[in-house]
Design an enzyme around this catalytic site. Structure first.
Site, mmCIF file in Angstrom:
data_model
loop_
_atom_site.group_PDB
_atom_site.id
_atom_site.type_symbol
_atom_site.label_atom_id
_atom_site.label_comp_id
_atom_site.label_asym_id
_atom_site.label_seq_id
_atom_site.Cartn_x
_atom_site.Cartn_y
_atom_site.Cartn_z
ATOM 1 N N GLY A 58 0.715 -1.114 0.049
ATOM 2 C CA GLY A 58 0.244 0.110 0.061
ATOM 3 C C GLY A 58 0.459 0.702 0.382
ATOM 4 N N ASP A 59 0.254 2.203 0.562
ATOM 5 C CA ASP A 59 0.943 3.482 -0.158
ATOM 6 C C ASP A 59 1.623 3.939 1.204
ATOM 7 O OD1 ASP A 59 -0.202 4.929 -1.777
ATOM 8 O OD2 ASP A 59 -2.021 5.283 -0.650
ATOM 9 N N GLY A 60 2.136 2.911 1.979
ATOM 10 C CA GLY A 60 3.006 2.903 3.410
ATOM 11 C C GLY A 60 4.368 2.399 2.656
ATOM 12 N N THR A 79 -4.918 0.068 0.945
ATOM 13 C CA THR A 79 -6.074 0.216 1.436
ATOM 14 C C THR A 79 -6.321 1.382 0.946
ATOM 15 O OG1 THR A 79 -6.204 -1.213 3.614
ATOM 16 C CG2 THR A 79 -7.626 0.736 2.891
ATOM 17 N N ASP A 139 5.319 18.621 -12.417
ATOM 18 C CA ASP A 139 5.419 20.162 -12.842
ATOM 19 C C ASP A 139 6.282 21.396 -11.897
ATOM 20 O OD1 ASP A 139 3.221 19.991 -10.313
ATOM 21 O OD2 ASP A 139 1.964 21.549 -10.972
ATOM 22 N N LEU A 172 5.765 21.809 -8.893
ATOM 23 C CA LEU A 172 5.033 22.807 -7.702
ATOM 24 C C LEU A 172 3.963 21.669 -6.679
ATOM 25 C CD1 LEU A 172 3.760 25.843 -10.176
ATOM 26 C CD2 LEU A 172 5.764 26.038 -8.162
ATOM 27 N N GLU A 188 1.451 8.322 6.354
ATOM 28 C CA GLU A 188 2.448 8.422 7.531
ATOM 29 C C GLU A 188 2.371 9.197 8.419
ATOM 30 O OE1 GLU A 188 3.775 4.824 8.069
ATOM 31 O OE2 GLU A 188 2.095 4.341 6.142
#
Length: 296
Positions: free
Chosen positions: A67-69, A92, A219, A221, A275
């Site tokens: 997942g993102d972790g 998730t 980009d 930014l 996180e």
């Protein structure tokens, strides 16, 4: 391109999906003639150490499964290097993969895409946010949303978006606007009261909430979304619109596009890529081209 890559696996991601996802992803890579070495860590620190060793050792790519972790850990290893990152998103939230338009919860498709990108040399350079020595790819949250994260992390009995929704309702009961001191880019320090300030390199957090809906990952930014001081009733109207990104048109919401931001507020923990990052104050900087991602 070296013919060997490193599969960086979180076996517990998505309530066990990480372990099951590793095999079809690895099979897709091997079917393309790519040698796969699997790395698992005993804990986050051990996993990151092993990932960094693989990158330093010249692995052809670091393919993160989880997942993102897990993506956040992988970014700490590949940021600022030439080693490309592959994404097999089976967690998730999967907001990092979502922002890049990569497969979600389809490890075989993600493995095939990574293999095709490796063989064809298809790599996308993306920006990353940096706070001290920590890198992030999606969104840095501070304020009401980070307090929701704090509460959600304490809810061991619930999971997924249901847990997040429950935490929102619980935090609403105790909600008060937060006094911030903010510096946008090289501008002056501003004192504002806000519900939350989200710093977006990517567009979504919380499993698809488009808090920084127009953010672009290459980009140079950040898109900084500021939800101003508003009542509980107004906040209840704002949050459902975040899933579609239509909250950006509300009068309580402003967006700033800057290369850096300083945030100061008492009693607020920042989260990056879902996180915990630490308590404010902090300075976040957008670093152009800090990572290379396998993409079509």
């Amino acid at each position: 391109m070296t013919s060997e890559i490193t599969l960086f696996v979180n076996p517990t991601a998505g309530r066990g999906r990480g372990a099951h996802a590793a095999q079809p992803a690895a099979s897709a890579l091997r079917a393309a003639g790519i040698s796969v070495r699997t790395v698992l860590g005993e804990d986050a620190d051990d996993a990151l150490r092993r990932a960094r060793e693989a990158v330093a050792g010249g692995t052809g790519a670091l393919i993160a499964v989880g997942g993102d972790g897990m993506m956040s850990l992988a970014l700490q290893a590949v940021a600022g290097t030439m080693t490309p990152l592959g994404v097999v998103a089976v967690g998730t939230g999967n907001d990092f993969a979502r922002a890049l338009g990569l497969p979600i919860r389809d490890p075989a498709a993600a493995g095939r895409l990574a293999a095709e990108a490796l063989k064809g040399g298809s790599v996308r350079e993306i920006d990353l946010g940096r706070v001290g020595e920590r890198w992030f790819g999606s969104v840095l949250a501070s304020g009401f949303d980070s307090r929701v994260n704090d509460r959600g992390n304490r809810m061991r009995w619930a999971g997924g978006r249901f847990k997040y929704d429950l935490a929102i309702l619980a935090e609403l009961a105790a909600f008060r606007p937060i006094p911030y001191r903010v510096r946008l880019g090289g501008g002056p320090v501003q004192e504002i009261e806000a519900t939350l300030i989200a710093v977006g390199n990517g567009s979504t957090y919380g499993g698809g909430m488009r808090i920084c809906a127009d953010a672009v990952m290459d980009d140079g930014l950040f898109d900084v979304t500021v939800v101003g001081d508003c009542s509980r009733t107004t906040l209840l109207k704002v949050f459902p619109r975040v899933y579609k990104g239509t909250h950006l048109g509300l009068p309580q919401v402003t967006v700033h596009r800057v290369s850096s931001i300083e945030l100061v507020a008492a009693g607020v923990t920042a989260y990056a890529d879902g996180e915990p990052l630490g308590a404010l104050p902090l300075t976040a900087t957008c670093v152009p081209g800090a990572a290379r991602v396998l993409a079509q």
